[in-house]
Scaffold this motif. Structure first.
Motif, mmCIF file in Angstrom:
data_model
loop_
_atom_site.group_PDB
_atom_site.id
_atom_site.type_symbol
_atom_site.label_atom_id
_atom_site.label_comp_id
_atom_site.label_asym_id
_atom_site.label_seq_id
_atom_site.Cartn_x
_atom_site.Cartn_y
_atom_site.Cartn_z
ATOM 1 N N ASP A 193 0.811 -1.274 -0.005
ATOM 2 C CA ASP A 193 0.040 -0.025 0.014
ATOM 3 C C ASP A 193 0.923 1.281 -0.101
ATOM 4 O O ASP A 193 1.385 1.778 1.166
ATOM 5 C CB ASP A 193 -1.152 -0.034 1.261
ATOM 6 C CG ASP A 193 -1.829 1.301 1.077
ATOM 7 O OD1 ASP A 193 -2.491 1.411 0.107
ATOM 8 O OD2 ASP A 193 -2.263 1.514 2.251
ATOM 9 N N TYR A 242 4.129 1.128 2.078
ATOM 10 C CA TYR A 242 3.860 0.453 3.538
ATOM 11 C C TYR A 242 3.229 -1.047 3.385
ATOM 12 O O TYR A 242 2.748 -1.428 1.976
ATOM 13 C CB TYR A 242 2.905 1.232 4.358
ATOM 14 C CG TYR A 242 3.773 2.564 4.904
ATOM 15 C CD1 TYR A 242 4.945 2.452 5.733
ATOM 16 C CD2 TYR A 242 2.989 3.466 4.535
ATOM 17 C CE1 TYR A 242 5.132 3.815 5.874
ATOM 18 C CE2 TYR A 242 3.472 4.877 4.637
ATOM 19 C CZ TYR A 242 4.681 5.028 5.387
ATOM 20 O OH TYR A 242 5.160 6.101 5.757
ATOM 21 N N LYS A 245 0.154 -3.734 3.650
ATOM 22 C CA LYS A 245 -0.978 -3.602 4.335
ATOM 23 C C LYS A 245 -1.547 -5.195 4.467
ATOM 24 O O LYS A 245 -1.430 -5.954 3.718
ATOM 25 C CB LYS A 245 -1.936 -2.980 3.086
ATOM 26 C CG LYS A 245 -3.531 -2.961 3.451
ATOM 27 C CD LYS A 245 -4.383 -2.334 2.376
ATOM 28 C CE LYS A 245 -5.769 -2.290 2.848
ATOM 29 N NZ LYS A 245 -6.607 -1.939 1.348
ATOM 30 N N SER A 255 -4.514 -7.748 5.782
ATOM 31 C CA SER A 255 -5.994 -7.824 5.994
ATOM 32 C C SER A 255 -6.304 -9.074 6.397
ATOM 33 O O SER A 255 -5.735 -10.000 6.144
ATOM 34 C CB SER A 255 -6.602 -7.412 4.650
ATOM 35 O OG SER A 255 -6.388 -6.296 4.002
ATOM 36 N N SER A 264 -8.601 -4.171 7.742
ATOM 37 C CA SER A 264 -7.251 -3.969 7.195
ATOM 38 C C SER A 264 -6.443 -2.992 8.013
ATOM 39 O O SER A 264 -7.182 -2.082 8.829
ATOM 40 C CB SER A 264 -7.437 -3.314 5.808
ATOM 41 O OG SER A 264 -8.067 -4.120 4.856
ATOM 42 N N GLU A 265 -5.244 -3.327 7.963
ATOM 43 C CA GLU A 265 -4.403 -2.195 8.794
ATOM 44 C C GLU A 265 -3.033 -2.071 8.103
ATOM 45 O O GLU A 265 -2.726 -2.875 7.784
ATOM 46 C CB GLU A 265 -4.110 -2.515 10.387
ATOM 47 C CG GLU A 265 -3.367 -3.626 10.551
ATOM 48 C CD GLU A 265 -3.308 -3.901 11.972
ATOM 49 O OE1 GLU A 265 -2.313 -3.987 12.610
ATOM 50 O OE2 GLU A 265 -4.105 -4.270 12.761
ATOM 51 N N VAL A 266 -2.459 -0.895 7.977
ATOM 52 C CA VAL A 266 -1.123 -0.540 7.278
ATOM 53 C C VAL A 266 -0.085 -0.609 8.526
ATOM 54 O O VAL A 266 -0.267 0.190 9.449
ATOM 55 C CB VAL A 266 -1.409 0.797 6.529
ATOM 56 C CG1 VAL A 266 0.080 1.051 5.986
ATOM 57 C CG2 VAL A 266 -2.419 0.619 5.747
#
Length: 125
Positions: free
Chosen positions: A55, A58, A60, A62, A78-80
């Motif tokens: 992303d 970074y 990502k 999920s 989701s988190e980065v």
């Protein structure tokens, strides 16, 4: 519909299948860490899926939620991860170990490959 029944329906024909040379079959579906066409790694058939993508600069991370699997908007969390290489691998390993331990090795390999692809090489002087 159960995951096993869904896999039986889609295993022979779906739009994500990629047939290669020598009879190899790959899969381009989201949530498939090794891109293998199998029930274990399927992102379509399983409700508990893990997906790792780039992303921007970074990684990502999920995961699929089991309670909201029938609601497409809410079915993914989701988190980065904005960390360096070792910290990314540690964070991914810890989260996957608690969610789906059988996919830990695949998730670490995918996270390492994604992080390596977005890493910028230093210019030689």
């Amino acid at each position: 519909m159960s995951s096993q029944l869904l896999w039986e329906v889609i295993k022979n024909h779906n739009s994500f299948m990629r047939k290669g040379v020598k009879g190899l079959v790959f899969s381009a579906e989201p949530g498939n860490l090794y891109n293998k066409h199998s029930y274990k790694f399927s992102g379509l058939a399983n409700t508990k899926t893990v997906d790792i993508q780039a992303d921007g600069d970074y990684v990502k991370f999920s995961v699929g939620r089991t309670k909201t699997a029938q609601q497409p908007r809410k079915s993914k969390h989701s988190e980065v991860i904005k960390k360096d290489g070792r910290a990314v691998l540690k964070a991914v390993g810890k989260q996957v170990q608690s969610y789906r331990p059988d996919l830990k090795a695949a998730a670490l390999a995918r996270a390492s490959a994604v992080h390596k692809s977005i890493r910028v090489r230093k210019a030689k002087k």
